[in-house]
Design an enzyme around this catalytic site. Structure first.
Site, mmCIF file in Angstrom:
data_model
loop_
_atom_site.group_PDB
_atom_site.id
_atom_site.type_symbol
_atom_site.label_atom_id
_atom_site.label_comp_id
_atom_site.label_asym_id
_atom_site.label_seq_id
_atom_site.Cartn_x
_atom_site.Cartn_y
_atom_site.Cartn_z
ATOM 1 N N CYS A 1 8.083 7.338 -12.496
ATOM 2 C CA CYS A 1 9.264 6.555 -12.098
ATOM 3 C C CYS A 1 10.247 6.342 -13.244
ATOM 4 O O CYS A 1 11.411 6.016 -13.006
ATOM 5 C CB CYS A 1 8.846 5.208 -11.527
ATOM 6 S SG CYS A 1 7.807 5.362 -10.075
ATOM 7 N N HIS B 1 15.024 0.239 -11.513
ATOM 8 C CA HIS B 1 14.166 1.099 -10.696
ATOM 9 C C HIS B 1 13.844 0.348 -9.404
ATOM 10 O O HIS B 1 13.558 -0.849 -9.423
ATOM 11 C CB HIS B 1 12.882 1.409 -11.463
ATOM 12 C CG HIS B 1 11.860 2.120 -10.653
ATOM 13 N ND1 HIS B 1 12.163 3.212 -9.872
ATOM 14 C CD2 HIS B 1 10.533 1.887 -10.478
ATOM 15 C CE1 HIS B 1 11.070 3.622 -9.254
ATOM 16 N NE2 HIS B 1 10.062 2.837 -9.608
ATOM 17 N N ASN C 1 10.760 3.467 -2.720
ATOM 18 C CA ASN C 1 10.604 3.871 -4.121
ATOM 19 C C ASN C 1 10.657 5.401 -4.188
ATOM 20 O O ASN C 1 9.716 6.066 -3.775
ATOM 21 C CB ASN C 1 9.274 3.339 -4.654
ATOM 22 C CG ASN C 1 9.027 3.710 -6.114
ATOM 23 O OD1 ASN C 1 9.762 4.519 -6.690
ATOM 24 N ND2 ASN C 1 7.990 3.133 -6.703
HETATM 25 O O1 UT7 Z 1 7.187 2.423 -9.397
HETATM 26 C C1 UT7 Z 1 6.191 1.718 -10.040
HETATM 27 C C2 UT7 Z 1 4.943 1.873 -9.312
HETATM 28 N N1 UT7 Z 1 4.613 1.007 -8.253
HETATM 29 C C3 UT7 Z 1 4.918 -0.283 -8.132
HETATM 30 O O2 UT7 Z 1 5.680 -0.847 -8.840
HETATM 31 C C4 UT7 Z 1 4.217 -1.020 -7.037
HETATM 32 C C5 UT7 Z 1 3.729 -2.331 -7.526
HETATM 33 N N2 UT7 Z 1 2.975 -3.080 -6.549
HETATM 34 C C6 UT7 Z 1 3.528 -3.612 -5.432
HETATM 35 O O3 UT7 Z 1 4.687 -3.409 -5.125
HETATM 36 C C7 UT7 Z 1 2.663 -4.549 -4.624
HETATM 37 O O4 UT7 Z 1 1.466 -4.782 -5.327
HETATM 38 C C8 UT7 Z 1 2.305 -4.031 -3.195
HETATM 39 C C9 UT7 Z 1 3.549 -4.106 -2.325
HETATM 40 C C10 UT7 Z 1 1.784 -2.611 -3.266
HETATM 41 C C11 UT7 Z 1 1.254 -4.936 -2.571
HETATM 42 O O5 UT7 Z 1 1.696 -6.282 -2.539
HETATM 43 P P1 UT7 Z 1 0.761 -7.457 -3.115
HETATM 44 O O6 UT7 Z 1 1.503 -8.703 -2.891
HETATM 45 O O7 UT7 Z 1 0.430 -7.085 -4.538
HETATM 46 O O8 UT7 Z 1 -0.488 -7.394 -2.157
HETATM 47 P P2 UT7 Z 1 -2.028 -7.107 -2.497
HETATM 48 O O9 UT7 Z 1 -2.205 -5.685 -2.955
HETATM 49 O O10 UT7 Z 1 -2.529 -8.191 -3.386
HETATM 50 O O11 UT7 Z 1 -2.656 -7.252 -1.081
HETATM 51 C C12 UT7 Z 1 -2.602 -8.486 -0.351
HETATM 52 C C13 UT7 Z 1 -3.217 -8.276 1.022
HETATM 53 C C14 UT7 Z 1 -4.560 -7.540 0.988
HETATM 54 O O12 UT7 Z 1 -5.377 -8.095 1.989
HETATM 55 P P3 UT7 Z 1 -6.520 -9.172 1.604
HETATM 56 O O13 UT7 Z 1 -7.373 -8.487 0.584
HETATM 57 O O14 UT7 Z 1 -5.769 -10.344 1.063
HETATM 58 O O15 UT7 Z 1 -7.172 -9.410 2.915
HETATM 59 C C15 UT7 Z 1 -4.207 -6.138 1.385
HETATM 60 O O16 UT7 Z 1 -5.261 -5.456 1.999
HETATM 61 O O17 UT7 Z 1 -2.340 -7.457 1.813
HETATM 62 C C16 UT7 Z 1 -3.080 -6.357 2.372
HETATM 63 N N3 UT7 Z 1 -2.201 -5.205 2.507
HETATM 64 C C17 UT7 Z 1 -1.447 -4.991 3.597
HETATM 65 N N4 UT7 Z 1 -1.302 -5.674 4.748
HETATM 66 C C18 UT7 Z 1 -0.433 -5.186 5.658
HETATM 67 C C19 UT7 Z 1 -1.964 -4.222 1.611
HETATM 68 N N5 UT7 Z 1 -1.062 -3.345 2.107
HETATM 69 C C20 UT7 Z 1 -0.739 -3.808 3.340
HETATM 70 C C21 UT7 Z 1 0.145 -3.343 4.330
HETATM 71 N N6 UT7 Z 1 0.262 -4.064 5.480
HETATM 72 N N7 UT7 Z 1 0.895 -2.227 4.181
#
Ligand code: UT7
Length: 314
Positions: A115, A240, A270
């Site tokens: 990225c 970004h 992204n």
């Molecule tokens: O370009 C640079 C590279 N990438 C990034 O910058 C991405 C950085 N990360 C993020 O943007 C975020 O971490 C995400 C958007 C990927 C995830 O958001 P989060 O607030 O960090 O959520 P999490 O991974 O802590 O997950 C929270 C909950 C989990 O469920 P439990 O364990 O609390 O029951 C996940 O399983 O949300 C669940 N979850 C979803 N639910 C519905 C994860 N993905 C999804 C989804 N739909 N698509």
């Protein structure tokens, strides 16, 4: 001898026709439009058509930038393409693009910093121009992220999109690009990668999120300090486009209102190396930037890699 600077003289962008909405994703994985929008700020992303290649998208963005610059491909004496998703292992996407454009003889190479690739490429082209090694450089960020997304993993497949952005950098007697800052720390490789022997992204999203917020806060401060500037002297942040919450956190640390932050994440998702030049192109076409305004570009990605560029527009 008078110093030479590089300056962005034109931009170009390309997004594939097909739009994949959050509603479409609801049919593919266990997710919802509300969850995706609340956690990422994304509503839709563009996906390359079957058979549409990375070089096709790069060519479209590059041709637009060249036309806007009023230059021919033969005028280019440097071509750099930032991509993590080349069509072939070799030749590089830059060489494939060079042949498409009809340039012969200019150095052409790819940069792979995920990225942060466009910022790395911009920093490299800027150094070529400042040292007298090039007068007109084409810098492209392009990705076919849909090819390396695991479409069964709801934690990642909701995030990424395809597209290309390009700039033409030309030599001039005033900046232009004021400073660039690039970094990497391979100790974080495991948090965001396409593991060896595999073809799909594996990401520990929450851990990446936290490092991204901290690191982007640091890089914008580093950039301001290097130029003895205060946040009030930045006209636009062009970040970004990974997640609106990461963008808001960086803007907040700078004390910049969101009206001075370019955001495209809602409709682009992204697009990795394409995200910053696409955001730049979209905002430029909307007429957001005034001549001589100060723009701060930043990015963070796999590696980890991160970087920034401070420049004066026009
Ligand atoms: O370009 C640079 C590279 N990438 C990034 O910058 C991405 C950085 N990360 C993020 O943007 C975020 O971490 C995400 C958007 C990927 C995830 O958001 P989060 O607030 O960090 O959520 P999490 O991974 O802590 O997950 C929270 C909950 C989990 O469920 P439990 O364990 O609390 O029951 C996940 O399983 O949300 C669940 N979850 C979803 N639910 C519905 C994860 N993905 C999804 C989804 N739909 N698509």
């Amino acid at each position: 001898m008078k110093p030479i600077y590089s300056r962005i003289v034109a931009t170009g962008g390309y997004l594939p026709e097909r739009i994949l909405s959050n509603r479409d994703l609801e049919q593919m994985v266990e997710t919802s439009d509300a969850w995706i929008f609340a956690r990422t700020g994304i509503r839709s992303r563009h996906i390359a058509a079957p058979g549409e290649k990375t070089v096709d998208m790069a060519e479209a963005a590059a041709r637009q930038a060249l036309a806007d610059a009023g230059l021919n491909a033969a005028d280019l004496d440097l071509i750099i393409v930032a991509t993590t998703t080349p069509d072939q292992i070799f030749p590089s996407t830059a060489c494939l693009l060079q042949a498409r454009l009809g340039n012969r003889g200019a150095p052409a190479f790819d940069i792979q910093a995920v990225c942060t690739g466009f910022i790395y490429a911009l920093a490299t082209a800027d150094r070529f121009i400042r040292s007298g090694g090039a007068r007109h450089a084409l810098v492209v960020g392009v990705e076919s992220m849909s090819h390396i997304v695991d479409w069964t993993d709801r934690g990642t497949c909701i995030l990424f999109g395809d597209g290309a952005g390009a700039v033409v950098l030309s030599a001039g007697d005033q900046p232009g690009i004021i400073s660039t800052h690039i970094h990497a720390d391979g100790a974080y490789a495991d948090l965001l990668q396409v593991p060896g022997g595999e073809t799909r992204i594996a990401m520990q999203g929450n851990a990446v999120f936290r490092v991204a917020v901290r690191t982007l806060g640091e890089i914008v401060q580093e950039t301001l300090a290097a130029n003895a500037l205060t946040p009030a002297e930045i006209d636009w942040l062009v970040p970004h486009q990974a997640n609106i919450r990461i963008i808001e956190a960086t803007a907040d640390k700078l004390g910049l209102p969101m009206e001075r932050v370019v955001t495209t994440v809602e409709h682009h998702g992204n697009t990795s190396a394409a995200s910053v030049p696409l955001a730049l192109d979209e905002a430029a076409r909307r007429g957001c930037f005034q001549p001589r305004q100060r723009l701060l570009l930043e990015a963070f990605g796999g590696g980890f890699t991160w970087g920034s560029a401070l420049l004066r527009w026009g």
